[in-house]
Design an enzyme around this catalytic site. Structure first.
Site, mmCIF file in Angstrom:
data_model
loop_
_atom_site.group_PDB
_atom_site.id
_atom_site.type_symbol
_atom_site.label_atom_id
_atom_site.label_comp_id
_atom_site.label_asym_id
_atom_site.label_seq_id
_atom_site.Cartn_x
_atom_site.Cartn_y
_atom_site.Cartn_z
ATOM 1 N N SER A 143 0.842 -1.202 0.000
ATOM 2 C CA SER A 143 0.000 0.000 0.000
ATOM 3 C C SER A 143 0.879 1.255 0.000
ATOM 4 C CB SER A 143 -0.945 -0.050 1.209
ATOM 5 O OG SER A 143 -1.933 0.944 1.131
ATOM 6 N N HIS A 193 -7.970 -4.865 -0.639
ATOM 7 C CA HIS A 193 -6.737 -4.167 -0.294
ATOM 8 C C HIS A 193 -6.232 -4.662 1.066
ATOM 9 C CE1 HIS A 193 -4.057 -0.658 -0.673
ATOM 10 N NE2 HIS A 193 -4.165 -0.555 0.638
ATOM 11 N N ASP A 236 -9.779 -3.994 -5.196
ATOM 12 C CA ASP A 236 -9.094 -2.830 -4.632
ATOM 13 C C ASP A 236 -9.263 -1.634 -5.558
ATOM 14 O OD1 ASP A 236 -7.323 -1.014 -3.505
ATOM 15 O OD2 ASP A 236 -5.608 -2.370 -3.513
#
Length: 323
Positions: free
Chosen positions: A167, A295, A265
């Site tokens: 991320s 995610h 995501d």
């Protein structure tokens, strides 16, 4: 009106079980950005504790302090085996630049160290909003440069450094690589990038329209919140070369990239676009989409098969393709 898809209809059963467990651990608003950054950090740390239990045991784990532009910050060294010298993977944790630390990503780092045989070096960079762009990039670059120049003192091969991150940590991994090249003048020792579901410059895409919900903390307003915390000026720095990296030079001195995306995501298309740009530039990369998961899925290796598979595939890429 938002025309989101029905996430629960597309999630696999293990991902649904992970969501239920997360709600049990930290409540249904575990990822709510309206809790304020201090509340978010408390919720995140509480929720992540369970997911980091168990997993590989390291030969040695050492915490050290580094001095950077905002003062001291911690760096954790994971050594999977006793050896005179190991290649290193600098791991940069995710959490939207606002939450997270080496403890919240401990199991991921240990699995990556075991699967690669490399020393994994986890950077506890200063979080936003206290720290603003590009301070955390500078801190990560400082660690990589130190390993390059003084790695032998830590049992690390300074000519064999890679980056990995999830991320926001994938964002910082790519950004740090480019910063070393452009601002420090040398990233030749960076041998690969392992990028798990980052964003690289898109501001709109099909995946951003279709995905992102309250239960995963990935709504449009959540993504805006993270950038508002990180950037000094959202309007101008959104186009900065270490934020909109799809507009940076992705051809010169670029190491091979493993690029993982979650099928559900909103950032999925950032990864797809990055891979397409690298393909067009002739840069070695592998793009893999893990369907049916949200995610942040690499955290959940205790319950989610895709988490372990993703880390294993990235480790195989590191072994076989680093320059």
């Amino acid at each position: 009106m938002e025309n989101k898809v029905d996430a629960h209809a597309l999630m696999n059963d293990q991902m649904k079980a992970v969501l239920a467990k997360s709600a049990e651990l930290a409540g249904s608003d575990a990822f709510a950005t309206d809790a304020g950054f201090e509340g978010m950090r408390e919720n995140y740390t509480k929720e992540r504790k369970f997911w980091n239990e168990g997993g590989p045991v390291m030969a040695k784990t050492v915490d050290e302090m580094f001095d950077g532009p905002m003062g001291e910050f911690k760096v954790r060294f994971y050594y999977p085996v006793e050896a005179e010298k190991l290649p290193a993977i600098v791991f940069i944790h995710g959490g939207g630049f606002v939450v997270g630390n080496p403890d919240t990503h401990d199991r991921v780092c240990r699995i990556l160290a075991e699967k690669t045989g490399a020393a994994v070096v986890s950077v506890d960079y200063h979080l936003s909003p206290e720290s603003k762009y590009p301070t955390n990039i500078k801190e990560c670059a400082l660690v990589a440069k130190y390993l390059h120049e003084h790695g032998e003192e830590k049992g690390i091969d300074g000519e064999d450094i890679s980056f990995a991150g999830d991320s926001g940590g994938a964002v910082l991994s790519m950004a740090t690589n480019l910063w070393l090249r452009d601002e420090e003048g040398d990233n030749s020792y960076v041998k690969s990038l392992l990028l798990y579901y980052g964003f690289y410059g898109l501001t709109d895409s099909p995946s951003r329209r279709l995905f992102g919900w309250e239960f995963d903390g990935m709504r449009k307003e959540d993504l805006a919140y993270y950038n508002q915390c990180w950037l000094n000026d959202l309007a101008t720095e959104s186009e900065a070369p270490y934020v909109d990296m799809l507009s940076n030079d992705l051809k010169t001195s670029m190491a091979p990239c493993y690029i993982a995306a979650a099928g559900l995501d909103p950032l999925r298309d950032d990864s797809a676009c990055l891979s397409a740009v690298l393909d067009s530039n002739g840069i070695d990369n592998e793009f893999e989409v893990f369907e049916g998961v949200l995610h942040a899925f690499v955290h959940y290796s205790r319950m989610l098969d895709e988490a372990g598979i993703c880390i294993e595939h990235s480790a195989e890429f590191w072994k076989n393709r680093r320059a």
